[in-house]
Design a protein around this motif. Structure first.
Motif, PDB file in Angstrom:
ATOM      1  N   UNK A 174      15.690 -18.165   8.211  1.00  0.00           N
ATOM      2  CA  UNK A 174      14.281 -18.378   7.875  1.00  0.00           C
ATOM      3  C   UNK A 174      14.114 -19.575   6.949  1.00  0.00           C
ATOM      4  N   UNK A 175      15.043 -19.750   6.028  1.00  0.00           N
ATOM      5  CA  UNK A 175      14.938 -20.838   5.054  1.00  0.00           C
ATOM      6  C   UNK A 175      15.341 -22.183   5.632  1.00  0.00           C
ATOM      7  N   UNK A 228       9.020 -16.569  10.100  1.00  0.00           N
ATOM      8  CA  UNK A 228       9.651 -17.881   9.968  1.00  0.00           C
ATOM      9  C   UNK A 228      10.847 -18.027  10.904  1.00  0.00           C
ATOM     10  N   UNK A 229      11.618 -16.937  11.099  1.00  0.00           N
ATOM     11  CA  UNK A 229      12.757 -17.007  12.019  1.00  0.00           C
ATOM     12  C   UNK A 229      12.258 -17.263  13.439  1.00  0.00           C
ATOM     13  N   UNK A 230      11.234 -16.532  13.861  1.00  0.00           N
ATOM     14  CA  UNK A 230      10.692 -16.725  15.214  1.00  0.00           C
ATOM     15  C   UNK A 230      10.177 -18.150  15.378  1.00  0.00           C
ATOM     16  N   UNK A 231       9.446 -18.642  14.372  1.00  0.00           N
ATOM     17  CA  UNK A 231       8.906 -19.997  14.458  1.00  0.00           C
ATOM     18  C   UNK A 231      10.025 -21.029  14.517  1.00  0.00           C
ATOM     19  N   UNK A 232      11.056 -20.855  13.711  1.00  0.00           N
ATOM     20  CA  UNK A 232      12.184 -21.791  13.732  1.00  0.00           C
ATOM     21  C   UNK A 232      12.904 -21.758  15.072  1.00  0.00           C
ATOM     22  N   UNK A 267       3.927 -19.259   7.017  1.00  0.00           N
ATOM     23  CA  UNK A 267       3.664 -20.194   5.923  1.00  0.00           C
ATOM     24  C   UNK A 267       3.138 -19.520   4.658  1.00  0.00           C
ATOM     25  N   UNK A 268       2.668 -18.292   4.768  1.00  0.00           N
ATOM     26  CA  UNK A 268       2.090 -17.619   3.597  1.00  0.00           C
ATOM     27  C   UNK A 268       3.021 -17.609   2.382  1.00  0.00           C
ATOM     28  N   UNK A 269       4.323 -17.300   2.534  1.00  0.00           N
ATOM     29  CA  UNK A 269       5.178 -17.282   1.341  1.00  0.00           C
ATOM     30  C   UNK A 269       5.446 -18.661   0.761  1.00  0.00           C
ATOM     31  N   UNK A 270       5.109 -19.724   1.493  1.00  0.00           N
ATOM     32  CA  UNK A 270       5.491 -21.074   1.085  1.00  0.00           C
ATOM     33  C   UNK A 270       4.345 -21.889   0.517  1.00  0.00           C
ATOM     34  N   UNK A 271       3.130 -21.427   0.731  1.00  0.00           N
ATOM     35  CA  UNK A 271       1.986 -22.235   0.319  1.00  0.00           C
ATOM     36  C   UNK A 271       1.119 -21.468  -0.667  1.00  0.00           C
TER      37      UNK A 271
END
Length: 240
Positions: free
Chosen positions: A41-42, A124-128, A188-192
């Motif tokens: 995810x990261x 995030x894993x799915x998006x990546x 994106x919620x955890x990042x923004x």
């Protein structure tokens, strides 16, 4: 340490402070999977190694390879875990589709939110994976989420027959657009954040607006829904 029992009952063992029981840690196999999911995810799968995952899980590389014999096997296990997680929630999502259209959306959104909240790295894993373009893993993910997509498309078509979903919508394309909106939002919620707004408030405002966007996109006449919380003075000034 023992002390002499002056009552004649024999030696009595003295006890020190009672040890505090620690919560059991995940089994090594599960811990490896959790850390691999977090690192993908990261960074994305291409940027991590078996050593990275072993270090994060607090085990040796050899111990990791005992459970997952290769880097590719670990990758496949992460994707399989996401698919299994989504299928468990699909059964709960099925129960959300009863009642009126707007009520269905609210219940479905609540269930989708629980899906991503219980596995905060999933989006995030799915998006990546989709962006990395590994055909094998993308195909596996597509097959895994196909029941979700079919359920959503069938629900939209039923709503069109009932008259509360816009007739001009292409059901499959609409599901793809809504899915992209939800996936990117949760990823994106955890990042923004937003200047001057705490994370919890910002999360609720973002998710509330997502529901309103979907309502206006799908329904012939969107319900007004609950009144939005007043915006901070700083936000009102910037909007002018």
């Amino acid at each position: 340490m023992r002390r002499k029992d002056t009552t004649g009952a024999g030696d009595v063992k003295t006890r020190g402070p009672r040890a505090v029981r620690k919560a059991p840690s995940p089994e090594p196999r599960e811990r490896i999977l959790q850390e691999a999911t977090r690192l993908i995810a990261q960074r994305g799968f291409g940027a991590i190694s078996v050593n990275d995952v072993a270090l994060a899980a607090g085990i040796s590389k050899q111990a990791l390879l005992y459970h997952y014999p290769s880097r590719e096997a670990l990758h496949e296990a992460v994707v399989a875990s996401l698919i299994e997680h989504s299928n468990r929630h699909l059964l709960l999502l099925l129960g959300a589709f009863s009642g009126k259209g707007e009520e269905r959306l609210e219940r479905a959104m609540a269930q989708i939110r629980r899906f991503f909240d219980t596995d905060p790295h999933a989006a995030r894993v799915i998006l990546r994976e989709l962006l990395d373009g590994d055909r094998t893993q993308v195909s596996r993910l597509s097959q895994g989420v196909e029941p979700w997509l079919r359920l959503m498309a069938d629900t939209l078509r039923q709503g069109q027959q009932e008259g509360h979903i816009r007739q001009e919508l292409d059901a499959e394309a609409a599901v793809a657009h809504v899915g992209t909106l939800l996936l990117t939002t949760f990823a994106l919620l955890p990042l923004e954040g937003w200047p001057g707004v705490n994370d919890a408030e910002w999360r609720e405002r973002r998710l509330g607006e997502v529901v309103r966007i979907i309502e206006r996109y799908l329904f012939t006449q969107a319900s007004p829904g609950p009144e939005s919380p007043p915006r901070p003075a700083s936000s009102r000034r910037q909007a002018k």
